[in-house]
Design a protein around this motif. Structure first.
Motif, PDB file in Angstrom:
ATOM      1  N   ILE A 128       0.832  -1.206   0.000  1.00 51.41           N
ATOM      2  CA  ILE A 128       0.000   0.000   0.000  1.00 51.41           C
ATOM      3  C   ILE A 128       0.869   1.259   0.000  1.00 51.41           C
ATOM      4  O   ILE A 128       0.693   2.166  -0.824  1.00 51.41           O
ATOM      5  CB  ILE A 128      -0.937   0.013   1.219  1.00 51.41           C
ATOM      6  CG1 ILE A 128      -2.004  -1.080   1.095  1.00 51.41           C
ATOM      7  CG2 ILE A 128      -1.611   1.389   1.360  1.00 51.41           C
ATOM      8  CD1 ILE A 128      -2.914  -1.176   2.307  1.00 51.41           C
ATOM      9  N   PHE A 129       1.841   1.318   0.919  1.00 52.94           N
ATOM     10  CA  PHE A 129       2.596   2.554   1.097  1.00 52.94           C
ATOM     11  C   PHE A 129       3.663   2.750   0.016  1.00 52.94           C
ATOM     12  O   PHE A 129       4.111   3.876  -0.201  1.00 52.94           O
ATOM     13  CB  PHE A 129       3.225   2.584   2.489  1.00 52.94           C
ATOM     14  CG  PHE A 129       2.222   2.774   3.590  1.00 52.94           C
ATOM     15  CD1 PHE A 129       1.540   3.970   3.726  1.00 52.94           C
ATOM     16  CD2 PHE A 129       1.935   1.747   4.473  1.00 52.94           C
ATOM     17  CE1 PHE A 129       0.593   4.152   4.724  1.00 52.94           C
ATOM     18  CE2 PHE A 129       0.985   1.918   5.476  1.00 52.94           C
ATOM     19  CZ  PHE A 129       0.319   3.123   5.606  1.00 52.94           C
ATOM     20  N   THR A 130       4.076   1.695  -0.656  1.00 48.82           N
ATOM     21  CA  THR A 130       5.074   1.847  -1.711  1.00 48.82           C
ATOM     22  C   THR A 130       4.441   2.261  -3.031  1.00 48.82           C
ATOM     23  O   THR A 130       4.986   3.093  -3.758  1.00 48.82           O
ATOM     24  CB  THR A 130       5.869   0.540  -1.903  1.00 48.82           C
ATOM     25  OG1 THR A 130       6.434   0.139  -0.645  1.00 48.82           O
ATOM     26  CG2 THR A 130       7.009   0.738  -2.882  1.00 48.82           C
ATOM     27  N   THR A 131       3.284   1.692  -3.360  1.00 47.45           N
ATOM     28  CA  THR A 131       2.659   2.041  -4.643  1.00 47.45           C
ATOM     29  C   THR A 131       2.055   3.446  -4.640  1.00 47.45           C
ATOM     30  O   THR A 131       1.680   3.945  -5.701  1.00 47.45           O
ATOM     31  CB  THR A 131       1.563   1.024  -5.015  1.00 47.45           C
ATOM     32  OG1 THR A 131       0.665   0.835  -3.905  1.00 47.45           O
ATOM     33  CG2 THR A 131       2.171  -0.311  -5.397  1.00 47.45           C
ATOM     34  N   VAL A 132       1.988   4.090  -3.489  1.00 50.25           N
ATOM     35  CA  VAL A 132       1.542   5.491  -3.477  1.00 50.25           C
ATOM     36  C   VAL A 132       2.527   6.363  -4.248  1.00 50.25           C
ATOM     37  O   VAL A 132       2.193   7.478  -4.682  1.00 50.25           O
ATOM     38  CB  VAL A 132       1.374   5.992  -2.028  1.00 50.25           C
ATOM     39  CG1 VAL A 132       2.731   6.260  -1.384  1.00 50.25           C
ATOM     40  CG2 VAL A 132       0.505   7.252  -1.982  1.00 50.25           C
TER      41      VAL A 132
ATOM     42  N   ALA B 134      -3.729   3.347  -7.613  1.00 50.27           N
ATOM     43  CA  ALA B 134      -2.982   4.607  -7.654  1.00 50.27           C
ATOM     44  C   ALA B 134      -3.073   5.267  -9.024  1.00 50.27           C
ATOM     45  O   ALA B 134      -3.094   6.495  -9.135  1.00 50.27           O
ATOM     46  CB  ALA B 134      -1.520   4.358  -7.284  1.00 50.27           C
ATOM     47  N   TRP B 135      -3.141   4.470 -10.087  1.00 53.47           N
ATOM     48  CA  TRP B 135      -3.230   5.031 -11.434  1.00 53.47           C
ATOM     49  C   TRP B 135      -4.556   5.761 -11.642  1.00 53.47           C
ATOM     50  O   TRP B 135      -4.631   6.727 -12.397  1.00 53.47           O
ATOM     51  CB  TRP B 135      -3.073   3.915 -12.458  1.00 53.47           C
ATOM     52  CG  TRP B 135      -2.870   4.394 -13.863  1.00 53.47           C
ATOM     53  CD1 TRP B 135      -3.831   4.631 -14.802  1.00 53.47           C
ATOM     54  CD2 TRP B 135      -1.622   4.703 -14.491  1.00 53.47           C
ATOM     55  NE1 TRP B 135      -3.268   5.059 -15.979  1.00 53.47           N
ATOM     56  CE2 TRP B 135      -1.908   5.123 -15.819  1.00 53.47           C
ATOM     57  CE3 TRP B 135      -0.290   4.666 -14.066  1.00 53.47           C
ATOM     58  CZ2 TRP B 135      -0.911   5.486 -16.712  1.00 53.47           C
ATOM     59  CZ3 TRP B 135       0.700   5.034 -14.965  1.00 53.47           C
ATOM     60  CH2 TRP B 135       0.387   5.437 -16.265  1.00 53.47           C
ATOM     61  N   ALA B 136      -5.587   5.284 -10.953  1.00 51.99           N
ATOM     62  CA  ALA B 136      -6.918   5.857 -11.151  1.00 51.99           C
ATOM     63  C   ALA B 136      -7.226   6.998 -10.201  1.00 51.99           C
ATOM     64  O   ALA B 136      -8.231   7.692 -10.379  1.00 51.99           O
ATOM     65  CB  ALA B 136      -7.981   4.757 -10.977  1.00 51.99           C
TER      66      ALA B 136
ATOM     67  N   MET C 139      -7.313   1.324   2.299  1.00 53.08           N
ATOM     68  CA  MET C 139      -7.677   0.859   3.634  1.00 53.08           C
ATOM     69  C   MET C 139      -9.055   0.201   3.623  1.00 53.08           C
ATOM     70  O   MET C 139      -9.317  -0.742   4.373  1.00 53.08           O
ATOM     71  CB  MET C 139      -7.665   2.029   4.628  1.00 53.08           C
ATOM     72  CG  MET C 139      -6.283   2.562   4.923  1.00 53.08           C
ATOM     73  SD  MET C 139      -5.191   1.284   5.650  1.00 53.08           S
ATOM     74  CE  MET C 139      -3.671   2.220   5.831  1.00 53.08           C
ATOM     75  N   THR C 140      -9.942   0.699   2.770  1.00 48.04           N
ATOM     76  CA  THR C 140     -11.272   0.100   2.657  1.00 48.04           C
ATOM     77  C   THR C 140     -11.234  -1.210   1.891  1.00 48.04           C
ATOM     78  O   THR C 140     -12.016  -2.130   2.169  1.00 48.04           O
ATOM     79  CB  THR C 140     -12.232   1.083   1.948  1.00 48.04           C
ATOM     80  OG1 THR C 140     -12.249   2.321   2.668  1.00 48.04           O
ATOM     81  CG2 THR C 140     -13.642   0.530   1.887  1.00 48.04           C
ATOM     82  N   LEU C 141     -10.302  -1.332   0.957  1.00 48.58           N
ATOM     83  CA  LEU C 141     -10.229  -2.506   0.097  1.00 48.58           C
ATOM     84  C   LEU C 141      -9.345  -3.609   0.668  1.00 48.58           C
ATOM     85  O   LEU C 141      -9.761  -4.767   0.764  1.00 48.58           O
ATOM     86  CB  LEU C 141      -9.712  -2.090  -1.286  1.00 48.58           C
ATOM     87  CG  LEU C 141      -9.474  -3.216  -2.310  1.00 48.58           C
ATOM     88  CD1 LEU C 141     -10.796  -3.857  -2.705  1.00 48.58           C
ATOM     89  CD2 LEU C 141      -8.737  -2.678  -3.526  1.00 48.58           C
ATOM     90  N   LEU C 142      -8.120  -3.259   1.051  1.00 50.59           N
ATOM     91  CA  LEU C 142      -7.133  -4.281   1.401  1.00 50.59           C
ATOM     92  C   LEU C 142      -7.155  -4.700   2.865  1.00 50.59           C
ATOM     93  O   LEU C 142      -6.944  -5.872   3.164  1.00 50.59           O
ATOM     94  CB  LEU C 142      -5.728  -3.786   1.035  1.00 50.59           C
ATOM     95  CG  LEU C 142      -5.428  -3.681  -0.458  1.00 50.59           C
ATOM     96  CD1 LEU C 142      -3.977  -3.275  -0.683  1.00 50.59           C
ATOM     97  CD2 LEU C 142      -5.711  -4.998  -1.168  1.00 50.59           C
ATOM     98  N   VAL C 143      -7.379  -3.755   3.768  1.00 52.23           N
ATOM     99  CA  VAL C 143      -7.372  -4.125   5.191  1.00 52.23           C
ATOM    100  C   VAL C 143      -8.437  -5.178   5.511  1.00 52.23           C
ATOM    101  O   VAL C 143      -8.160  -6.149   6.218  1.00 52.23           O
ATOM    102  CB  VAL C 143      -7.522  -2.880   6.082  1.00 52.23           C
ATOM    103  CG1 VAL C 143      -7.702  -3.282   7.545  1.00 52.23           C
ATOM    104  CG2 VAL C 143      -6.301  -1.974   5.935  1.00 52.23           C
TER     105      VAL C 143
ATOM    106  N   GLN D 245      -4.500  11.138  -0.288  1.00 51.99           N
ATOM    107  CA  GLN D 245      -5.522  10.883   0.726  1.00 51.99           C
ATOM    108  C   GLN D 245      -6.603   9.940   0.185  1.00 51.99           C
ATOM    109  O   GLN D 245      -7.025   9.007   0.877  1.00 51.99           O
ATOM    110  CB  GLN D 245      -6.151  12.196   1.184  1.00 51.99           C
ATOM    111  CG  GLN D 245      -5.222  13.120   1.947  1.00 51.99           C
ATOM    112  CD  GLN D 245      -4.278  13.907   1.060  1.00 51.99           C
ATOM    113  OE1 GLN D 245      -4.422  13.893  -0.164  1.00 51.99           O
ATOM    114  NE2 GLN D 245      -3.320  14.588   1.665  1.00 51.99           N
ATOM    115  N   GLY D 246      -7.040  10.188  -1.024  1.00 55.09           N
ATOM    116  CA  GLY D 246      -8.040   9.314  -1.628  1.00 55.09           C
ATOM    117  C   GLY D 246      -7.511   7.917  -1.839  1.00 55.09           C
ATOM    118  O   GLY D 246      -8.232   6.931  -1.647  1.00 55.09           O
ATOM    119  N   TYR D 247      -6.236   7.829  -2.215  1.00 56.76           N
ATOM    120  CA  TYR D 247      -5.619   6.513  -2.420  1.00 56.76           C
ATOM    121  C   TYR D 247      -5.625   5.711  -1.128  1.00 56.76           C
ATOM    122  O   TYR D 247      -6.016   4.536  -1.114  1.00 56.76           O
ATOM    123  CB  TYR D 247      -4.194   6.702  -2.927  1.00 56.76           C
ATOM    124  CG  TYR D 247      -3.382   5.425  -2.959  1.00 56.76           C
ATOM    125  CD1 TYR D 247      -3.487   4.538  -4.019  1.00 56.76           C
ATOM    126  CD2 TYR D 247      -2.522   5.099  -1.910  1.00 56.76           C
ATOM    127  CE1 TYR D 247      -2.741   3.366  -4.047  1.00 56.76           C
ATOM    128  CE2 TYR D 247      -1.785   3.937  -1.928  1.00 56.76           C
ATOM    129  CZ  TYR D 247      -1.894   3.074  -2.995  1.00 56.76           C
ATOM    130  OH  TYR D 247      -1.161   1.908  -3.005  1.00 56.76           O
TER     131      TYR D 247
END
Length: 263
Positions: free
Chosen positions: A79-83, A164-166, A178-182, A171-173
């Motif tokens: 999550i934090f790297t692909t940002v 991230a591409w979309a 967090m809603t998807l992966l957690v 903040q939105g990412y």
């Protein structure tokens, strides 16, 4: 080797090396990569130790929870790297890559491999605590562990790239991730095993690719019949993870076909 393939391989290599260099040149990220999961493992594990009982096993909760935290490290690192996809777009670096001779597929592969390598590096740091969790490094099935974590890292990194591409802001990412992966990690069996008394939860877990990563990690650390592992064996775990990684890379490649990403 054709010139197009050479350019693609060079693009992948540059992006992969760049993400790794950014991680290892930031001591605070190295400290956080180990400190945060250790605290989470110890605090949650110690709190549950007195009440957790694994049916048919005398395994304590700290030991049971350890493979789940390993996957948590991989997931949050992805999550934090692909940002950086969003940050690179704002800085103009992404546009420079797109203007180069490498293809968009090479961009996807390079960023996904770079993020996955960072995630695996963080997981390797946490795996230094194997003896503290009650596992012997000599008895670990290292090929299975490496295969499971690598496939999970690539799949999660590619999924992160697609999001991230979309999205056009950090903040939105993070809100989407967090809603998807957690929730994927929470219902993966990382914290609690599936109970026959809750068939709906068990069905959701079997449909969750992260659950197979947790299961394979349990088998790699605790043997083929490790408590909490899913039915079917290591081959099934790796097969599902391979499909997940391929599907996530395909999704990222489709997302990258959008010119320039989100604006």
């Amino acid at each position: 080797m054709t010139s197009g393939l050479r350019y693609d391989l060079a693009t992948v290599d540059v992006l992969w090396r760049r993400d790794l260099a950014r991680f290892f040149r930031q001591p605070s990220r190295l400290a956080g990569a180990l400190g945060q999961p250790v605290l989470f493992w110890l605090i949650i594990g110690s709190g549950m130790a007195s009440t957790f009982r694994m049916p048919g096993s005398d395994q304590g909760y700290l030991q049971f929870f350890y493979p789940g935290v390993v996957l948590m490290v991989v997931l949050f690192a992805a999550i934090f790297t692909t940002v950086s996809v969003i940050e690179d777009r704002h800085a103009g670096f992404l546009q420079a890559v797109l203007a180069g001779p490498g293809s968009r597929g090479a961009l996807v592969a390079g960023k996904s491999l770079g993020s996955a390598s960072v995630a695996l590096s963080q997981a390797a740091l946490f795996l230094l605590l194997l003896p503290s969790a009650g596992f012997s490094a000599l008895s670990v099935r290292w090929p299975l562990l490496l295969a499971a974590l690598s496939l999970a890292a690539v799949g999660l990194a590619a999924l992160g790239f697609a999001v991230a591409w979309a999205v056009d802001n950090v903040q939105g990412y993070h809100a989407i991730q967090m809603t998807l992966l957690v929730p994927l990690w929470v219902v993966s069996g990382a914290m609690f095993p599936a109970s026959p008394e809750h068939p709906v939860f068990a069905a959701v877990m079997r449909a969750n690719p992260v659950a197979y990563a947790v299961s394979a990690t349990r088998r790699a650390l605790g043997g083929p019949d490790a408590p909490g592992a899913l039915p079917g064996g290591a081959a099934v775990d790796l097969g599902v993870l391979a499909l997940f990684a391929a599907a996530a890379l395909g999704l990222a490649a489709l997302a990258a076909r959008r010119k320039g990403g989100a604006r």
